[in-house]
Design an enzyme around this catalytic site. Structure first.
Site, PDB file in Angstrom:
ATOM      1  N   ALA A  74      -3.658  -5.439  -5.848  1.00 55.21           N
ATOM      2  CA  ALA A  74      -2.645  -4.465  -5.416  1.00 55.21           C
ATOM      3  C   ALA A  74      -2.967  -4.024  -3.986  1.00 55.21           C
ATOM      4  CB  ALA A  74      -2.607  -3.276  -6.368  1.00 55.21           C
ATOM      5  N   ASN A  75      -2.367  -2.951  -3.536  1.00 56.46           N
ATOM      6  CA  ASN A  75      -2.651  -2.437  -2.192  1.00 56.46           C
ATOM      7  C   ASN A  75      -2.575  -0.919  -2.201  1.00 56.46           C
ATOM      8  OD1 ASN A  75       0.164  -1.577  -1.473  1.00 56.46           O
ATOM      9  ND2 ASN A  75       0.513  -3.752  -1.881  1.00 56.46           N
ATOM     10  N   ARG A  76      -2.802  -0.318  -1.038  1.00 62.08           N
ATOM     11  CA  ARG A  76      -2.950   1.141  -0.987  1.00 62.08           C
ATOM     12  C   ARG A  76      -1.652   1.913  -0.854  1.00 62.08           C
ATOM     13  NH1 ARG A  76      -8.323   1.955  -0.336  1.00 62.08           N
ATOM     14  NH2 ARG A  76      -9.449   0.336   0.803  1.00 62.08           N
TER      15      ARG A  76
END
Ligand code: CTP
Length: 396
Positions: free
Chosen positions: A206-208
């Site tokens: 995933a990412n932030r």
């Protein structure tokens, strides 16, 4: 005549306060609205269909199967600009929250795409019950508006919240909802948040992205009167009010949800979509193998949702807007991205600071006509400005 020729479907459900639906009907008609009542079996215990028919000047619908034979529940559901549920009993709110279609009122409420305003009326203990609170929260998250309940004298000796809002207050809420914003009648799709791409049943890539910017854009568009579909990856922030939110996890699910929401007048792609996903996500957890090297994760390319919709052969929204997260040569990269993806505008942001997850954003709006540099602003303000620019862009 603030509501001149606006069409209101008025659902009257079972409550001692149902008699106030007559007064509300009178006020609505005086304001110019056309009122078509639906009376539930419970409602009919407290107010007669003859009284409702007389005051509304319309026939009263009260039977799913009779309605089916005459005009059909789908036509009833498509007719109104606004559905008003007044009074809304605890039972009807529960049926709405759970998507039941067990009588004409519930079926039309499930089938309609119009905005819905509910004016609850019930005993204070029923209103305070966690089941009702959860149902109301669910409905609010799907964009149902609420007028009341109020506090004050009721049929029962108990005091507290539960009394039907005064008809004049319900009328004011209706007028506020129907006050035509510059995006009234428009449908806009917004993507927001990260995507999660499974590695195995317990791990993901995933990412932030926090979803703050995309969610703020969805809320700002709704505030200008648009019907908004927000397609969001997993985020920790609440669904914006007045917006239909679809929650998904992967990029492929996001694309499917966006396609299902078409047609739209505009689409804004604020999500931080994972460009790649693990090629194969095994159904069992990947285990450490003693002595063996760590497993390799092969990646496959995800669909580009923005590019897919921007080049859609039949249902391309009139205005397609992408975001570009850049750490250098922000404008040049954004210009190239606008061309490459086939979108109309790019909102370019410099993500070298704390933009991801932060409260502020400094963006440049790249269009066919040039570049606008916006000052560093709270994400809500960026959203408000963008929503106003979209309203201009869609103006005839
Ligand atoms: N986007 C998308 N689907 C993808 C990837 C991106 O819809 N699979 C959208 C994003 O929502 C955003 C824009 O495309 O509107 C960003 O494009 P992208 O090519 O991912 O650019 P960056 O994230 O800025 O990264 P890069 O510089 O690597 O291209």
């Amino acid at each position: 005549m603030t509501l001149a020729s606006r069409k209101i479907l008025l659902v009257v459900s079972g409550s001692v306060a149902a008699y106030k639906a007559l007064e509300l009907t009178r006020l609505l008609r005086r304001a110019g609205a056309e009122v078509m009542p639906i009376l539930t079996a419970g409602g009919a215990r407290f107010v007669t269909r003859e009284a409702l028919a007389g005051i509304s000047g319309s026939r009263v619908h009260d039977d799913l199967w009779a309605a089916e034979a005459e005009i059909g529940h789908i036509r009833l559901a498509r007719w109104p600009d606004l559905v008003v549920v007044a009074p809304a009993s605890a039972n009807l709110l529960a049926r709405m929250a759970h998507g039941l279609a067990d009588d004409l009122a519930a079926t039309v409420l499930l089938a309609t795409r119009a905005k819905v305003l509910a004016a609850p009326a019930m005993n204070p203990a029923m209103w305070a019950h966690p089941a009702t609170a959860a149902n109301v929260a669910t409905l609010a998250s799907r964009g149902v508006g609420f007028a009341g309940p109020a506090e004050g004298a009721m049929a029962e000796p108990e005091a507290g919240l539960g009394r039907l809002a005064e008809p004049s207050d319900i009328l004011a809420a209706i007028e506020a909802l129907l006050a035509a914003g510059p995006l009234a009648g428009r449908h806009v799709i917004v993507t927001s948040g990260p995507t999660q791409e499974p590695i195995d049943p317990v791990r993901y890539i995933a990412n932030r992205s926090s979803g703050k910017q995309g969610h703020a854009i969805a809320a700002a568009l709704a505030a200008l009167g648009a019907r908004v579909t927000l397609v969001s990856g997993p985020v920790a922030i609440p669904d914006p009010p007045g917006v239909a939110t679809r929650r998904i996890a992967t990029a492929r699910e996001m694309l499917a949800a966006v396609e299902a929401a078409l047609p739209a007048d505009a689409a804004i792609f604020a999500a931080a979509v994972a460009d790649f996903r693990p090629e194969a996500a095994p159904t069992q957890k990947i285990k450490k193998q003693p002595g063996a090297p760590p497993p390799e994760i092969r990646l496959a390319l995800n669909p580009d949702i923005l590019a897919t919709i921007a080049t859609h052969p039949t249902q391309r929204p009139r205005l397609v807007i992408g975001f570009a997260a850049e750490t250098e040569q922000v404008i040049d990269h954004a210009r190239a991205k606008r061309q490459r993806k086939g979108c109309d505008w790019i909102v370019a942001n410099d993500v070298s600071g704390d933009v991801m997850g932060g409260a502020e954003n400094a963006v440049h709006l790249v269009t066919a006509d040039g570049v606008e540099d916006w000052p560093r602003l709270p994400k809500e303000e960026v959203a408000r400005r963008l929503a106003l620019r979209i309203a201009q862009g869609l103006a005839p």
